[in-house]
Structure formats: C-alpha cells, structure tokens
Design an enzyme around this catalytic site. Sequence first.
Site, PDB file in Angstrom:
ATOM      1  N   THR A   1     -36.646  -1.637  17.911  1.00 50.44           N
ATOM      2  CA  THR A   1     -37.187  -2.740  19.223  1.00 50.44           C
ATOM      3  C   THR A   1     -38.077  -1.160  19.211  1.00 50.44           C
ATOM      4  O   THR A   1     -39.156  -1.648  19.675  1.00 50.44           O
ATOM      5  CB  THR A   1     -36.020  -1.993  20.410  1.00 50.44           C
ATOM      6  OG1 THR A   1     -34.707  -2.893  19.878  1.00 50.44           O
ATOM      7  CG2 THR A   1     -36.463  -3.092  21.143  1.00 50.44           C
TER       8      THR A   1
ATOM      9  N   GLU B   1     -44.635 -12.334  24.199  1.00 48.78           N
ATOM     10  CA  GLU B   1     -44.817 -11.319  24.559  1.00 48.78           C
ATOM     11  C   GLU B   1     -46.051 -10.684  24.038  1.00 48.78           C
ATOM     12  O   GLU B   1     -46.459 -11.048  23.637  1.00 48.78           O
ATOM     13  CB  GLU B   1     -43.107 -10.855  24.183  1.00 48.78           C
ATOM     14  CG  GLU B   1     -42.125 -11.280  24.144  1.00 48.78           C
ATOM     15  CD  GLU B   1     -40.592 -10.813  23.717  1.00 48.78           C
ATOM     16  OE1 GLU B   1     -39.546  -9.885  24.754  1.00 48.78           O
ATOM     17  OE2 GLU B   1     -40.782 -11.031  23.447  1.00 48.78           O
TER      18      GLU B   1
ATOM     19  N   TRP C   1     -41.476  -4.302  31.031  1.00 53.70           N
ATOM     20  CA  TRP C   1     -39.832  -3.418  30.176  1.00 53.70           C
ATOM     21  C   TRP C   1     -40.461  -2.029  29.355  1.00 53.70           C
ATOM     22  O   TRP C   1     -40.804  -2.698  28.198  1.00 53.70           O
ATOM     23  CB  TRP C   1     -38.559  -4.287  30.152  1.00 53.70           C
ATOM     24  CG  TRP C   1     -38.746  -5.120  28.683  1.00 53.70           C
ATOM     25  CD1 TRP C   1     -39.330  -6.577  29.130  1.00 53.70           C
ATOM     26  CD2 TRP C   1     -38.472  -4.876  27.381  1.00 53.70           C
ATOM     27  NE1 TRP C   1     -39.873  -7.277  27.250  1.00 53.70           N
ATOM     28  CE2 TRP C   1     -39.158  -5.909  26.303  1.00 53.70           C
ATOM     29  CE3 TRP C   1     -38.023  -3.708  26.472  1.00 53.70           C
ATOM     30  CZ2 TRP C   1     -38.525  -5.998  25.675  1.00 53.70           C
ATOM     31  CZ3 TRP C   1     -37.250  -3.992  25.620  1.00 53.70           C
ATOM     32  CH2 TRP C   1     -38.051  -5.359  24.913  1.00 53.70           C
TER      33      TRP C   1
ATOM     34  N   GLU D   1     -33.904 -19.324  24.837  1.00 50.13           N
ATOM     35  CA  GLU D   1     -35.292 -18.462  25.105  1.00 50.13           C
ATOM     36  C   GLU D   1     -36.202 -19.059  24.101  1.00 50.13           C
ATOM     37  O   GLU D   1     -36.295 -19.238  23.156  1.00 50.13           O
ATOM     38  CB  GLU D   1     -34.803 -17.168  25.178  1.00 50.13           C
ATOM     39  CG  GLU D   1     -35.825 -16.520  24.479  1.00 50.13           C
ATOM     40  CD  GLU D   1     -35.486 -14.821  24.652  1.00 50.13           C
ATOM     41  OE1 GLU D   1     -36.467 -13.782  24.406  1.00 50.13           O
ATOM     42  OE2 GLU D   1     -33.969 -14.607  24.652  1.00 50.13           O
TER      43      GLU D   1
END
Length: 300
Positions: free
Chosen positions: A200, A100, A189, A96
């Site tokens: 998170t 972001e 998201w 990955e």
Amino acid sequence: MYRYMTGMLLRMVCSDYWYGGNVSHPHFADWVINTGKILNTNSSGGDMIMTLDETGGTHLSSTRYMHYGKITARMKTGRWGGVVTAFIMMSDVRDEIDWEWPGDAVTEGQTNYFWQGYVPEGTSNGHVETGLTDTYANFHDYTIDWQLKTLTWSIDGKVVRTLNEADTVDKQGVSHFPNTPSRVELSIWPAGIDGMAAGTVQWGGGMINWNDPDYKAAGHFYAIVRSITIECSDSTERKVGVTAYTYSLNTSSQTPGIKLVNASTLLSAVGNDAETIEGNSYSIRVTMATVVGLVISLLW
C-alpha cells in the site's frame, strides 16, 4: 439529475452518530462526514477542501444510496507521495467502483472495481489512465457511469475505460460485476504511514513527508471538490411510497436480491421491522456498514 455545489455545507452532517440513517427529516443532510475535516475556499462558500494531517484524512459519504446511474465529480487531487485522493462507489457488501489518484503522479488516474470485497489473486482489476493535464492544478470532470450491464469511466466527457458485465463471469458462472445499492464516497487518506502494508505504501507513492513545504504552509494536505452530479438509473421502476432498498434471499449467482420497499432507514428501527428486513438470510462477507443496517435509503 441532482447537482451539489460543495460550498453548501449546510447539507452536511458531522458524523454517522448524528445522521443515524435519517433521510426523511425536512432538514436531512445529503452528505455525512465519516472522519476528518472539511473547509471552504472562501468565506462565502466556494469549493470544498478535504484535509489530511498527522491525525488522519477525511472521508465523506452520501446519506442515500443509488442502484445504477451516472456520477460525476469535478475536483482537484493531491500531489504528495503517500497521499491518496479518491472518488468511489461503495455498497454495504463491499461492491466498489473507484477513481483514485495515489501519490504525486498528477498526470494519471487509476480506475478499479471490486465485487463483494473480493481481491483477485495474482491479477488486478485496476487500470492506470495516463495523459491527464495536472490533476492538482486543474479541475477535471471524473465520471462513473454504472449501468446494469456496463460500467464506464470518463475524464472530461471522454470515455477511458469500459467494462462489460459479461466479461466478469468466472468459470463457475458467477458474475463479479458490482451490482448492489451503493453510496457515493469522497476521501483523501494516508497510504504512506507507519502500520500500512508495504504494498500500500509503495502504491501510494512512498512515506508521507510531513515537512513538505505545502504541508507546512497550509497545516494540512488537501484535495478540492467543486461539484457532484448524480443521475439515477434504477433497473426496477419505483412505485409511490417506496422509500428504501432491502436485501432479500441469495440468488443462484451468489448475489443478494434487491427489493424496493416502504421501510424505515433509521438505525433505531433495525430489528423492530423484522417483516421488512430479509437480509439476515444473506451471508455477508464483511461487517455491514454502520449506516441503516440492512434497509438502506434510496438515492433521490
């Protein structure tokens, strides 16, 4: 080089089910909407809006894969606590590469990378890039330049971070550099919702305020994409008739070998062309992506 102006939504397919790995049909789509909903900024097309509401966010993936190259997304991000905008590369074994933008920090962006889904203990591969002009109000060009031995992240043509493959080698001699065929992914998201890990939620800017005036006015949170530009840089020369990548036996570096083959990429073909699918000898750390099993389509 391929450039996608996002008003051309006829090049989208609405779900993985309808896509099924089919990139050979004359009317195949360039992008699949994995989840969520997209809109246009005007009736004639305009820019693409990715939406997020209380039912979830939006996640899009390219229908084809690339094995090294340069990808640029011209876009505007969100600006709300708990809402994350992302432009990433993702492989079926969880290599990955990320751009972001978490929460309401509209003067910075975050870069990151992962190798086979591995999350380092006690440290992070993430960097915060500061000094941006408002990422919500202004379009910027965000670039991932992924080459065999180097990886660079840029903003509006200016390099802000460089990673050398040699610097990712651990004490056992294993390189933790992303190196497997990947799809381009775009998303917005919800990080700030019930059920998310506390870390998170904190990273994403806290819990989402569903009473935010922007949400009430539009009926959703959003990020806007104007174009995606893709330049492939395959490390192996393609021959006539090659249609797909496939994983072969593990290499000594704990990384699968990659072969260029002429094989179907349809989900329905997986298991019927056993002679071209060698990936069952490779121990996958996570469940394979739903698209095309172990034989995956070339990106242009």
